[in-house]
Scaffold this motif. Structure first.
Motif, PDB file in Angstrom:
ATOM      1  N   ARG A  20       0.830  -1.213   0.000  1.00 56.08           N
ATOM      2  CA  ARG A  20       0.000   0.000   0.000  1.00 56.08           C
ATOM      3  C   ARG A  20       0.860   1.257   0.000  1.00 56.08           C
ATOM      4  O   ARG A  20       0.558   2.233  -0.695  1.00 56.08           O
ATOM      5  CB  ARG A  20      -0.931  -0.017   1.202  1.00 56.08           C
ATOM      6  CG  ARG A  20      -2.060  -1.046   1.107  1.00 56.08           C
ATOM      7  CD  ARG A  20      -2.766  -1.217   2.446  1.00 56.08           C
ATOM      8  NE  ARG A  20      -3.154   0.060   3.026  1.00 56.08           N
ATOM      9  CZ  ARG A  20      -3.337   0.268   4.334  1.00 56.08           C
ATOM     10  NH1 ARG A  20      -3.152  -0.726   5.193  1.00 56.08           N
ATOM     11  NH2 ARG A  20      -3.694   1.448   4.776  1.00 56.08           N
ATOM     12  N   ALA A  21       1.941   1.228   0.770  1.00 56.13           N
ATOM     13  CA  ALA A  21       2.806   2.407   0.850  1.00 56.13           C
ATOM     14  C   ALA A  21       3.525   2.674  -0.467  1.00 56.13           C
ATOM     15  O   ALA A  21       3.795   3.834  -0.803  1.00 56.13           O
ATOM     16  CB  ALA A  21       3.820   2.238   1.982  1.00 56.13           C
ATOM     17  N   LEU A  22       3.837   1.628  -1.210  1.00 55.86           N
ATOM     18  CA  LEU A  22       4.542   1.825  -2.477  1.00 55.86           C
ATOM     19  C   LEU A  22       3.721   2.645  -3.463  1.00 55.86           C
ATOM     20  O   LEU A  22       4.280   3.279  -4.369  1.00 55.86           O
ATOM     21  CB  LEU A  22       4.916   0.471  -3.089  1.00 55.86           C
ATOM     22  CG  LEU A  22       6.122  -0.217  -2.448  1.00 55.86           C
ATOM     23  CD1 LEU A  22       6.225  -1.670  -2.899  1.00 55.86           C
ATOM     24  CD2 LEU A  22       7.418   0.529  -2.779  1.00 55.86           C
ATOM     25  N   ARG A  23       2.413   2.668  -3.295  1.00 51.52           N
ATOM     26  CA  ARG A  23       1.574   3.493  -4.159  1.00 51.52           C
ATOM     27  C   ARG A  23       1.864   4.971  -3.968  1.00 51.52           C
ATOM     28  O   ARG A  23       1.570   5.796  -4.849  1.00 51.52           O
ATOM     29  CB  ARG A  23       0.090   3.227  -3.888  1.00 51.52           C
ATOM     30  CG  ARG A  23      -0.362   1.805  -4.174  1.00 51.52           C
ATOM     31  CD  ARG A  23      -1.827   1.604  -3.817  1.00 51.52           C
ATOM     32  NE  ARG A  23      -2.093   1.893  -2.411  1.00 51.52           N
ATOM     33  CZ  ARG A  23      -3.290   1.771  -1.840  1.00 51.52           C
ATOM     34  NH1 ARG A  23      -4.324   1.366  -2.555  1.00 51.52           N
ATOM     35  NH2 ARG A  23      -3.454   2.043  -0.562  1.00 51.52           N
ATOM     36  N   ASP A  24       2.437   5.338  -2.803  1.00 54.79           N
ATOM     37  CA  ASP A  24       2.733   6.739  -2.502  1.00 54.79           C
ATOM     38  C   ASP A  24       4.164   7.134  -2.852  1.00 54.79           C
ATOM     39  O   ASP A  24       4.548   8.282  -2.634  1.00 54.79           O
ATOM     40  CB  ASP A  24       2.502   7.012  -1.008  1.00 54.79           C
ATOM     41  CG  ASP A  24       1.046   6.904  -0.607  1.00 54.79           C
ATOM     42  OD1 ASP A  24       0.184   7.150  -1.466  1.00 54.79           O
ATOM     43  OD2 ASP A  24       0.779   6.561   0.563  1.00 54.79           O
ATOM     44  N   VAL A  25       4.955   6.200  -3.350  1.00 55.41           N
ATOM     45  CA  VAL A  25       6.356   6.483  -3.688  1.00 55.41           C
ATOM     46  C   VAL A  25       6.428   6.746  -5.190  1.00 55.41           C
ATOM     47  O   VAL A  25       6.251   5.839  -6.008  1.00 55.41           O
ATOM     48  CB  VAL A  25       7.274   5.320  -3.285  1.00 55.41           C
ATOM     49  CG1 VAL A  25       8.727   5.632  -3.649  1.00 55.41           C
ATOM     50  CG2 VAL A  25       7.162   5.051  -1.787  1.00 55.41           C
ATOM     51  N   TYR A 268       1.974   8.059  12.596  1.00 49.78           N
ATOM     52  CA  TYR A 268       3.392   8.170  12.257  1.00 49.78           C
ATOM     53  C   TYR A 268       3.915   7.051  11.356  1.00 49.78           C
ATOM     54  O   TYR A 268       4.710   7.299  10.469  1.00 49.78           O
ATOM     55  CB  TYR A 268       4.245   8.173  13.538  1.00 49.78           C
ATOM     56  CG  TYR A 268       4.413   9.525  14.168  1.00 49.78           C
ATOM     57  CD1 TYR A 268       5.436  10.378  13.779  1.00 49.78           C
ATOM     58  CD2 TYR A 268       3.547   9.945  15.166  1.00 49.78           C
ATOM     59  CE1 TYR A 268       5.598  11.623  14.377  1.00 49.78           C
ATOM     60  CE2 TYR A 268       3.692  11.187  15.762  1.00 49.78           C
ATOM     61  CZ  TYR A 268       4.729  12.026  15.364  1.00 49.78           C
ATOM     62  OH  TYR A 268       4.877  13.259  15.947  1.00 49.78           O
ATOM     63  N   PHE A 269       3.483   5.823  11.601  1.00 51.93           N
ATOM     64  CA  PHE A 269       4.198   4.697  11.024  1.00 51.93           C
ATOM     65  C   PHE A 269       3.650   4.192   9.702  1.00 51.93           C
ATOM     66  O   PHE A 269       4.401   3.924   8.768  1.00 51.93           O
ATOM     67  CB  PHE A 269       4.242   3.539  12.036  1.00 51.93           C
ATOM     68  CG  PHE A 269       5.189   3.798  13.163  1.00 51.93           C
ATOM     69  CD1 PHE A 269       6.541   3.572  13.028  1.00 51.93           C
ATOM     70  CD2 PHE A 269       4.722   4.300  14.371  1.00 51.93           C
ATOM     71  CE1 PHE A 269       7.418   3.836  14.051  1.00 51.93           C
ATOM     72  CE2 PHE A 269       5.589   4.571  15.410  1.00 51.93           C
ATOM     73  CZ  PHE A 269       6.947   4.339  15.250  1.00 51.93           C
ATOM     74  N   TRP A 270       2.344   4.010   9.593  1.00 50.87           N
ATOM     75  CA  TRP A 270       1.779   3.251   8.477  1.00 50.87           C
ATOM     76  C   TRP A 270       0.881   4.117   7.620  1.00 50.87           C
ATOM     77  O   TRP A 270       0.387   5.153   8.061  1.00 50.87           O
ATOM     78  CB  TRP A 270       0.999   2.047   9.015  1.00 50.87           C
ATOM     79  CG  TRP A 270       1.698   1.301  10.098  1.00 50.87           C
ATOM     80  CD1 TRP A 270       1.225   1.026  11.348  1.00 50.87           C
ATOM     81  CD2 TRP A 270       3.023   0.736  10.055  1.00 50.87           C
ATOM     82  NE1 TRP A 270       2.159   0.332  12.068  1.00 50.87           N
ATOM     83  CE2 TRP A 270       3.270   0.139  11.311  1.00 50.87           C
ATOM     84  CE3 TRP A 270       4.010   0.674   9.076  1.00 50.87           C
ATOM     85  CZ2 TRP A 270       4.462  -0.506  11.604  1.00 50.87           C
ATOM     86  CZ3 TRP A 270       5.203   0.045   9.370  1.00 50.87           C
ATOM     87  CH2 TRP A 270       5.425  -0.548  10.617  1.00 50.87           C
ATOM     88  N   PRO A 271       0.615   3.706   6.391  1.00 56.60           N
ATOM     89  CA  PRO A 271      -0.268   4.488   5.514  1.00 56.60           C
ATOM     90  C   PRO A 271      -1.678   4.565   6.073  1.00 56.60           C
ATOM     91  O   PRO A 271      -2.153   3.655   6.750  1.00 56.60           O
ATOM     92  CB  PRO A 271      -0.236   3.722   4.190  1.00 56.60           C
ATOM     93  CG  PRO A 271       0.198   2.339   4.550  1.00 56.60           C
ATOM     94  CD  PRO A 271       1.118   2.497   5.711  1.00 56.60           C
ATOM     95  N   SER A 272      -2.343   5.674   5.777  1.00 62.04           N
ATOM     96  CA  SER A 272      -3.738   5.814   6.159  1.00 62.04           C
ATOM     97  C   SER A 272      -4.606   4.986   5.220  1.00 62.04           C
ATOM     98  O   SER A 272      -4.109   4.396   4.253  1.00 62.04           O
ATOM     99  CB  SER A 272      -4.161   7.281   6.084  1.00 62.04           C
ATOM    100  OG  SER A 272      -4.139   7.722   4.734  1.00 62.04           O
TER     101      SER A 272
END
Length: 330
Positions: A20-25, A268-272
């Motif tokens: 999921r976080a890679l979508r924001d990179v 702080y840590f994980w994607p919303s």
């Protein structure tokens, strides 16, 4: 190459967060995932719209790098396979479950910059600021340190059959105190208690630093799940000129419902849910992608990952009463 094609290996809880976080990179493209679970593969295909395979070997030809989020005891084989294929590797912590396994991974990595260990606390702005103060010398001689990381019983119940509280939580703190202070750590003792599981659910370890400072590490997964903040973590450093205290718990955003349930939300840590914004995992992934695209040095080396493993390995040995346990930093 202006975009890094990435595969996520292991698409359980942590792997899903990475995906999921890679979508924001911006400079990363998630192209495939690998997982032995058909259910996890189905989730990836339906939720992420990417190819899902059962084995890491089936995606290596299609990617430039991999993020390995498998269970800890499976890290070594997956990492060595990716490194042998010439891929950059982001490996979740702990790097492995023994220093011997770490050594095999490092031996299989001729280019040390091809491997990054995912110690996400190194990318937390609170940690970075505290580290700046400590490393500047403003605190003077460090006298003693206390670090703690505790979570709820519900977290432990899902994983205590395959890991321990020292590996699951303590690995964060083993790296944190080394990263912040710049000092090597030796474990001088540990005590634990079994109250919920066949393993130790509460661990208190004593440590000393190579400059004479002493410290304690506390880890447990015994907090009631009804506690609004299900993560209780922090760091206190007392020195010659003052004290630094850092709260790493989730307590800055509270959601209290009218049915009587209240909880603090992680910010702080994980994607919303919707993605976007700044958070520590995104910063970690951006550092990995940038280093891979520029050929720059790895943000967290295998040697650093091994040093944290050595600390936890020595805590486990102390809990087992092993008189032959050698000090950390071996």
């Amino acid at each position: 190459m202006d975009r890094l094609r990435i595969g996520v290996v292991g698409i359980g809880v942590q792997g899903q967060l990475h995906a999921r976080a890679l979508r924001d990179v911006r400079q990363a493209e998630l192209v495939a995932v690998a997982d032995v679970s058909p259910g996890n593969r189905d989730w990836a295909q339906s939720s992420l719209g990417v190819r899902a395979v059962a084995d890491i070997g089936d995606l290596l030809d299609d990617v430039d790098a991999v993020s390995i989020c498998t269970p800890d005891h499976l890290h070594e084989d997956a990492t060595l396979a990716a490194l042998a294929a010439g891929k950059r590797v982001l490996l979740e912590k702990p790097m492995a479950l023994s220093t011997a396994s770490c050594d095999r991974i490092i031996a299989g990595c001729p280019d040390p910059d091809a491997l990054m260990i995912g110690h996400v606390l190194r990318f937390d702005p609170r940690v970075i600021r505290l580290r700046e103060i400590v490393r500047s010398g403003e605190l003077g001689d460090i006298w003693h340190v206390k670090v703690w990381r505790c979570t709820s019983q519900a977290v432990g119940q899902g994983i205590w059959d395959r890991t321990s509280v020292a590996w699951f939580l303590g690995i964060h703190d083993a790296d944190l105190v080394r990263f912040v202070t710049g000092r090597d750590v030796e474990v001088t003792g540990a005590v634990g208690r079994k109250v919920l599981s066949p393993s130790h659910d509460v661990v208190h370890a004593t440590i000393c630093f190579d400059d004479g400072a002493i410290g304690t590490m506390e880890n447990n997964w015994t907090l009631p799940h009804s506690r609004p903040s299900r993560a209780d973590a922090g760091l206190r450093i007392v020195g010659e000129h003052g004290i630094l205290e850092m709260n790493l718990s989730h307590n800055d955003l509270m959601y209290a419902r009218r049915d009587g349930v209240a909880s603090f939300q992680d910010t702080y840590f994980w994607p919303s849910r919707e993605g976007g914004g700044g958070y520590n995992l995104r910063t970690e992934l951006e550092a990995f992608v940038d280093a891979a695209l520029t050929g720059g040095p790895t943000p967290v080396s295998g040697a650093e990952g091994r040093a944290a493993v050595a600390v936890v390995e020595d805590i486990e040995a102390a809990l087992a009463g092993d008189p032959a346990a050698s000090p950390s930093g071996r």
